[in-house]
Write a protein that holds these residues in place. Structure first.
Motif, PDB file in Angstrom:
ATOM      1  N   VAL A 174     -48.552  36.477   7.302  1.00  0.00           N
ATOM      2  CA  VAL A 174     -47.173  36.816   7.655  1.00  0.00           C
ATOM      3  C   VAL A 174     -46.222  35.738   7.135  1.00  0.00           C
ATOM      4  CG1 VAL A 174     -47.802  38.083   9.757  1.00  0.00           C
ATOM      5  CG2 VAL A 174     -47.251  35.646   9.900  1.00  0.00           C
ATOM      6  N   ASP A 221     -38.974  42.218  10.353  1.00  0.00           N
ATOM      7  CA  ASP A 221     -39.306  42.974   9.136  1.00  0.00           C
ATOM      8  C   ASP A 221     -38.313  44.087   8.833  1.00  0.00           C
ATOM      9  OD1 ASP A 221     -40.985  43.038   6.869  1.00  0.00           O
ATOM     10  OD2 ASP A 221     -42.082  44.765   7.638  1.00  0.00           O
ATOM     11  N   ILE A 258     -46.681  42.570  12.808  1.00  0.00           N
ATOM     12  CA  ILE A 258     -45.552  43.020  12.002  1.00  0.00           C
ATOM     13  C   ILE A 258     -45.231  44.463  12.383  1.00  0.00           C
ATOM     14  CG2 ILE A 258     -44.731  43.503   9.665  1.00  0.00           C
ATOM     15  CD1 ILE A 258     -46.576  41.299   8.658  1.00  0.00           C
TER      16      ILE A 258
END
Length: 317
Positions: A85, A288, A192
């Motif tokens: 990530v 995101d 995410i």
């Protein structure tokens, strides 16, 4: 590393120029005793590159971004990745920079303002970005305001990473939480968001009615993005032990709620601490978002001004 302190008749705030960090926030409990309602390190040097981001201003993008990076227009921007990530702005995010002191005022509504200049392509982000962080004491409330402007279209998501404990030490498991959110973001194995929304109704993520945190923490920690009704308020945290209540408002579309299972007690002013010593309210855009057109846009255009404004109001109930 320099500290700055402001106060009024309700609150006393001490900040650090490193990371534009909140070091201490003092409010009196129902007996008139001073309570530091945020987790604080004893030694200021412990803030340097600290893994929990304790009290720090987080950017250029708070939360997680897909390790593939993001695209603005037709241009793709790769980003630093660790453990699959891109987290909290990269390897050297805003939390680990020394900010410039702009102004400190005293009086009825005192404030502290810091600024940071992020150069074009710092951590892979386009645009020369000028950021301002202002902490203001407004009667019995702490207002946190982030503003930013860029000379090139970029993505941005700023937040403060305070760890709250209204008892001043121990655990937040005895705190009561009300959260005006019907949905949380679904996420993959690396946390995410995958673009899906989950309803909280009928799950242990549901805090729409006042809930004792212990009920959730017996299942496990909270580390989720809640879709909130802005400025509604979005959350109310209450400590029955010392009668302190904190009401959270924000102009942001989400709040990341995080309850770390532990923190390093020997480094903290807030001793003793026990399991689940604090709770974070990271008011921000969706993690995101640059890779999800269905999420609120995180793009800041060169002619625009970014503003994240959150209010944390304290009272005795």
């Amino acid at each position: 590393m320099r500290t700055h302190t402001i106060s009024n008749k309700h609150l006393k705030l001490t900040t650090i120029d490193y990371g534009a960090t909140i070091h201490q926030l003092i409010f009196k409990d129902h007996l008139g005793n001073d309570v530091n309602v945020v987790m604080s390190y004893k030694d200021l040097n412990s803030y340097i590159h600290n893994a929990p981001y304790l009290g720090a201003s987080v950017g250029r993008y708070a939360g997680r971004i897909d390790p593939k990076g993001f695209t603005i227009g037709q241009k793709h921007y790769p980003v630093y990745t660790e453990n699959q990530v891109h987290l909290h702005g990269g390897k050297e995010g805003f939390s680990f920079k020394t900010w410039k002191l702009v102004e400190v005022t005293q009086g009825e509504n005192p404030h502290i303002t810091y600024s940071y200049f992020s150069k074009d392509m710092e951590e892979g982000y386009p645009g020369n970005l000028e950021v301002f962080c202002t902490y203001t004491l407004m009667d019995n409330a702490l207002q946190i305001t982030y503003k930013a402007k860029t000379d090139k279209d970029t993505v941005i998501n700023l937040t403060n990473h305070n760890y709250y404990n209204l008892n001043g030490n121990g655990s937040v498991s005895d705190h009561e939480l009300t959260l005006h959110a019907d949905q949380i973001l679904d996420k993959d194995q690396t946390a995410i968001p995958n673009g899906k929304f989950n309803q909280v109704k009928g799950t242990h993520f549901d805090f729409r009615n006042t809930t004792l945190l212990q009920k959730q923490l017996e299942i496990g920690e909270i580390d989720d993005t809640y879709v909130v009704k802005q400025n509604n308020p979005l959350a109310i945290l209450y400590s029955p032990k010392n009668k302190i209540q904190m009401v959270v408002r924000s102009n942001q579309p989400a709040v990341v709620i995080y309850t770390p299972p532990t923190l390093n007690e020997k480094l903290l002013l807030n001793q003793p601490v026990s399991e689940y010593p604090a709770i974070c309210f990271e008011t921000q855009n969706f993690p995101d978002a640059p890779n999800h057109p269905e999420f609120p846009s995180s793009v800041l255009k060169s002619e625009e001004v970014y503003t994240n404004e959150s209010l944390f109001e304290f009272s005795i109930k």
